[in-house]
Design an enzyme around this catalytic site. Structure first.
Site, PDB file in Angstrom:
ATOM      1  N   GLY B 191      95.510  -5.064  39.795  1.00 36.39           N
ATOM      2  CA  GLY B 191      95.055  -6.070  38.832  1.00 36.39           C
ATOM      3  C   GLY B 191      93.681  -6.593  39.180  1.00 36.39           C
ATOM      4  N   GLY B 196      94.583 -11.177  42.689  1.00 38.37           N
ATOM      5  CA  GLY B 196      94.659 -10.569  44.017  1.00 38.37           C
ATOM      6  C   GLY B 196      94.636 -11.614  45.115  1.00 38.37           C
ATOM      7  CD  GLU B 213      94.810   0.657  44.999  1.00 38.35           C
ATOM      8  OE1 GLU B 213      93.740   0.930  44.405  1.00 38.35           O
ATOM      9  OE2 GLU B 213      95.124   1.175  46.083  1.00 38.35           O
ATOM     10  CB  CYS B 251      90.522  -0.383  37.940  1.00 34.95           C
ATOM     11  SG  CYS B 251      91.666   0.901  38.407  1.00 34.95           S
TER      12      CYS B 251
END
Lengths: 549, 485
Positions: B191, B196, B213, B251
């Protein structure tokens, strides 16, 4: 060659030691030794001067010295300076790393006497122990890094079926940047230098914060690192809570912490603010399971060496408690008693061959453990203590209730409870009912029991038929799991702990499948459909553009 | 809220499954992986439908990026499982005989996987494969922003996998927060940076290791090409790596392009033509590009474009369709570096081109920004390649292509700095959910008597010789011929 086998040992971390204490005590209180301890020499240098740090903050005049205050601002400017060095690319070169590692080697060689003296001052550590567990371990780590560095730094080719197609891949180890190493007091040299070696080998700029609980070694490290290493990229910051707090507020590219789970949580929460990865080397109650089929004398000696021969039990992988069968316990105790006397004499408090307890506070914590009801009457060997010398005799207890403090917290001192069970398999439940330890030991010739032990017990590391020695094997990762920490180091693992593994993929310009790109026409869909029914490898290859059709 | 209160019995059941030891068995791991494989096969149509519903993803794209990649990963795990599970012998010096050392991979316990909405199946199941292969029990929390995919996962996973050891817990922020308060043996999060931080802070309470990640602005350095074959090839790959990857909502999607001033007009021309070829003259009618996930993200992207200083930089596309949550493939030339389009991760079909005096200036440009999850470099210049590798830092570097590093099993996938830490894919996924337990076995036969106190100079001298590998000195000391210096 014998290095890995021989005597050395250890590593350490404390449950309620090191930095934990420092958080409770404001650092000025630590400035003088708590009690006149006969074995201590008079301090030759002032402590807590940030000799390797030049800061612009205000100078606080303290009783007998001018002390520069290390605050958040100083920490920020320190990190900024080191980041400058890192960004200039200085620390990345093979030559720089080698030069620094050689500097460490030279430092340990030339200043061995000073180091031994400092360790004696802080912990009354016997010279022999200091040599084996701190000096030669540090030197060994340094030598290995010097020898292997070229190999470690080489990009690793990634074997892949893709290589047969127009692409190739590799994994490149790159330094993380500016890293912080916070170490602890029980092996104040080794636990500082060992991670620093990894950080340097991986090409990082480093700040080391040694433990203020071992002030002589802290000061010595600060002085020696300044003298022997490149100060534009490697620094020591001495101090306690205030200094550490200031450091933890900065953005680091990695934090490597050795100490207690409680402070480990603080470090990790601070790291979360900047998304900084952490390695936490913590402790735990390391069990020793002793089967009745072993060579009793060898087993007893190895347990003693790992417990009282390692900083008097103040080591994070020291045996914390023993589990054995009811029938066997009396025999084991007899041999332990006999061997203890062989090693430390009839009056072990006077023995020069054992470290003392690091501080009054730790001493009090340990004697409190013994004073608890239901504990004090379980002592069958030892129990004597001398507060003036901060010495506690090797103490063995039998069948202490599970709900006492001594069975709940990490002991981190010369007390060794023995739990007895009917059947050795019951030991698994005892161990599994507690947090995962950093190490678990088993003495047994029974192969099936060894296998079950490995399969059913979770621990950072395991050693069958000995204690502590797994720490000395550089081809094994050293680190905890669960409450005993996360991440690992030693040998190549230290290099990896301070490296980012960058994936690099090279592609050519041929072998492209149109099905990969929009627009997704009916023809392409048909191709996909056909492929879906076929071999998965070819589908993927086709999709990724590697297939010829 | 009732749903949240009911979590604890579920978690206890999962812990019990782990404690029972069944998840450690190779047979269990294999059966679960096979279950996943069957799920992917039998539910393929429904997966495509859910992705179409949540993101307007074309099914070819869904297969390429989610179902296909996952199938490949499960197959790899199945065929490698035995190898991954076996302990690795560690080298010992010969003098250590008869000792042996090994590294024994052991599962961590109960793990939490929090995934994201942009590849709702890929980013959920890819880590699940690793967690199962490593022998853990698992909770998966899919993103509530891709509701059709989330509910399909919640519906199908219990029927294909062992529901006592693998559970899907659906929900939004409240459920997420609740889950984060529990004690896990590992948290794997995909995310954004903001969440995070929250995840890691919560993990610190229980000393739980995390893999984060995250994302970041992934630059694509575009060197000047002369051959028209090369040009066409790389332009396709650039567009595939931007608009073709969930409309830039990935991402590792290309965030912006860096190009040398002189080549910029050529590049723009090529991009325009190829965009038309791929998505048609009227891209609003294309089925080949995903739409924006939801209104909120749509408005975020629209706001980026509405900034007048950015608006004026649009050189292609720019059209938006709020009803269908669609944004045209949009190319911008030199938007202001201070505008949010160049400070925040774009995560949508907007592609800024930034021109530089020299292509080598891209290194400094990249280094002055947070570390990216991926850097893409389209070049034939070997010197530039070497410089990028050694002078920049990023999760990965891919030369002359984009996105496909996601499908490579032999290289780690993961970020560095702001783009996260920890890695997965292939064996790395297994490792991410494994504790490498060091095991040393000793015999009770041999012993160095000088290992034990009481200490004396003689023992110290022996020890020193042993450490310096000085066998001759060792012998001399032993024979009493040499004194400790």
């Amino acid at each position: 060659m014998m290095r890995s086998l021989s005597l050395e040992l250890f590593h350490v971390c404390s449950v309620d030691g090191g930095y934990t204490r420092s958080l409770r005590n404001q650092f000025p209180k630590q400035r003088n030794p708590p009690l006149p301890i006969p074995v201590l020499k008079k301090r030759k240098r002032l402590r807590f001067t940030h000799s390797s740090f030049i800061c612009s903050a205000t100078l606080a005049v303290m009783a007998d010295e001018k002390k520069k205050v290390f605050d958040v601002e100083s920490a920020a400017s320190l990190v900024k300076e080191l980041r400058g060095s890192f960004n200039a690319g200085k620390t990345k070169s093979y030559e720089w790393r080698i030069a620094q590692l050689k500097g460490i080697e030279k430092m340990i060689d030339e200043r061995e006497k000073d180091i031994i003296e400092a360790l004696h001052e802080d912990l009354s550590k016997p010279e022999h122990e200091a040599f084996v567990s701190e000096i030669s371990m540090s030197k060994g780590a340094c030598k290995l890094a010097l020898k292997e560095l070229g190999h470690w730094m080489k990009p690793e080719k990634a074997k892949t079926s893709m290589t047969t197609y127009p692409s190739s891949a590799e994994i490149v180890s790159e330094p993380l940047g500016v890293v912080l190493v916070i170490s602890t007091w029980n092996y104040p040299l080794l636990l500082s230098i060992d991670p620093v070696i990894g950080a340097i080998a991986a090409g990082n700029a480093v700040v080391l914060k040694p433990s203020e609980i071992a002030p002589a070694t802290s000061t010595l490290l600060s002085k020696l690192l300044e003298e022997y290493l490149d100060n534009s990229s490697i620094r020591v910051v001495e101090g306690a809570v205030a200094e550490t707090t200031a450091l933890l507020e900065q953005k680091w590219d990695k934090i490597f912490y050795t100490g207690s789970p409680r402070v480990g949580r603080i470090v990790m929460a601070a790291a979360a603010k900047h998304l900084t990865p952490v390695t936490l080397e913590l402790g735990g109650k390391c069990p020793v399971v002793v089967d009745s089929n072993v060579n009793l004398q060898v087993a007893a000696r190895r347990i003693i060496a790992g417990k009282w021969g390692c900083n008097n039990g103040q080591a994070c992988i020291a045996p914390d408690y023993i589990i054995t069968t009811k029938d066997f316990a009396p025999k084991l105790i007899d041999v332990l008693r006999h061997e203890l006397e062989e090693f430390f004499g009839k009056n072990p408090i006077e023995s020069e061959d054992m470290s003392r307890i690091v501080s009054v506070q730790q001493f009090k914590r340990l004697t409190r453990l013994l004073d608890e009801d239901e504990v004090s009457d379980k002592i069958i060997i030892g129990g004597q203590s001398d507060e003036n010398q901060l010495k506690i005799a090797p103490t063995i207890l039998v069948d202490v209730p599970e709900d006492t403090e001594i069975m709940k917290e990490e002991i981190f001192g010369p007390l060794l409870p023995i739990l007895t069970v009917e059947n050795l398999e019951e030991s698994f439940d005892v161990i599994n009912s507690k947090s995962k330890p950093l190490a678990a030991y088993l003495f047994s010739e029974n192969k099936q029991l060894q296998k079950d032990f490995v399969n059913n017990i979770s621990a950072g590391g395991m050693l069958i038929n000995d204690t502590i020695l797994h720490l000395t094997v550089s081809s094994l990762p050293f680190g905890g799991v669960g409450e005993s920490g996360m991440g690992s180091y030693h040998g190549k693992f230290s290099f990896d702990a301070f490296s980012h593994k960058k994936a690099v993929l090279y592609r050519g310009f041929t072998g492209e499948s149109p099905a990969r790109y929009p627009p997704y026409t009916p023809g392409k869909l048909k191709l996909l459909k056909t492929l879906t029914s076929g071999n998965i490898v070819s589908i993927l290859l086709a999709l990724l553009g590697f297939s010829k059709d | 809220m009732a749903e949240i209160e009911n979590l604890e019995p579920d978690l206890e059941e999962l812990r019990e499954s782990y404690r029972s030891g069944k998840t450690k068995e190779a047979s269990w791991r294999k059966s679960q992986l096979k279950g996943l494989l069957t799920l992917l096969k039998e539910q393929e149509k429904d997966i495509f439908k859910a992705l179409e519903q949540d993101l307007g993803k074309h099914y070819a794209e869904s297969y390429r990026d989610e179902v296909g990649t996952l199938t490949k990963s499960v197959n790899l795990a199945l065929s490698s499982l035995k190898d991954w599970m076996s302990s690795r012998k560690a080298k010992l010096p010969i003098a250590a005989f008869p000792s042996t050392a090994e590294v024994f991979p052991e599962p961590l316990g109960l793990v939490l996987i929090i995934s994201s909405w942009n590849f709702p199946f890929g980013l959920s199941l890819e880590p699940v494969i690793g967690a199962i292969a490593a022998g853990n029990s698992v909770v998966l929390k899919p993103s509530e922003l891709a509701p059709a995919s989330s509910s399909l996962l919640a519906k199908t996973i219990p029927t294909y996998l062992d529901k006592k050891a693998v559970k899907v817990i659906e929900g939004g922020a409240a459920v997420g927060e609740h889950l984060l308060r529990c004690k896990w043996d590992k948290i794997f999060f995909t995310g954004n940076v903001r969440v995070g931080r929250i995840v890691m802070t919560a993990a610190a309470n229980h000393l739980t290791p995390v893999t984060l990640e995250l994302g970041g602005k992934c630059p694509a350095i575009f060197d000047s090409f002369s051959s028209s074959w090369d040009k066409e090839m790389v332009i396709k790959r650039v567009l595939g790596g931007k608009f073709g990857a969930c409309a830039g909502q990935a991402c590792i999607a290309i965030d912006y392009i860096l190009v040398q001033e002189g080549f910029a007009p050529t590049l723009l021309e090529l991009l325009r033509n190829m965009t038309k070829k791929m998505f048609g003259e009227n891209p609003r009618e294309t089925k080949s590009m995903a739409r924006i996930i939801n209104k909120q993200h749509f408005l975020r992207l629209k706001n980026i474009l509405d900034d007048p200083s950015v608006q004026s930089c649009i050189v292609h596309g720019g059209g938006v369709d709020e009803d269908n949550l669609f944004i045209e493939p949009t190319i911008l030339m030199n938007p202001p570096l201070k505008a949010s389009i160049m400070t925040d991760e774009i995560f949508g079909p907007l592609l800024p081109i930034i021109t530089l005096k020299k292509i080598e200036d891209s290194i400094e440009f990249i280094n002055s920004r947070p570390k990216a999850l991926a850097i893409y470099v389209f070049t034939k210049n070997e010197t530039l390649k070497r410089r990028i590798i050694s002078e920049t830092s990023s999760g990965s570097v891919t030369f002359n292509d984009a996105i496909i590093q996601y499908a490579a099993d032999t290289i780690p996938f993961g970020g560095v700095g702001e783009s996260g830490f920890g890695r997965y894919h292939g064996k790395f996924s297994f490792d991410t959910f494994t504790h490498e337990k060091a095991i040393l076995r000793r015999s009770l036969l041999t012993e160095f008597w000088f290992r034990f106190p009481p200490w004396n100079d003689f023992k110290l001298a022996l020890t020193k010789s042993a450490y310096s590998f000085d066998y001759f000195g060792f012998l001399l000391v032993l024979m009493g011929l040499k004194k400790n210096s």
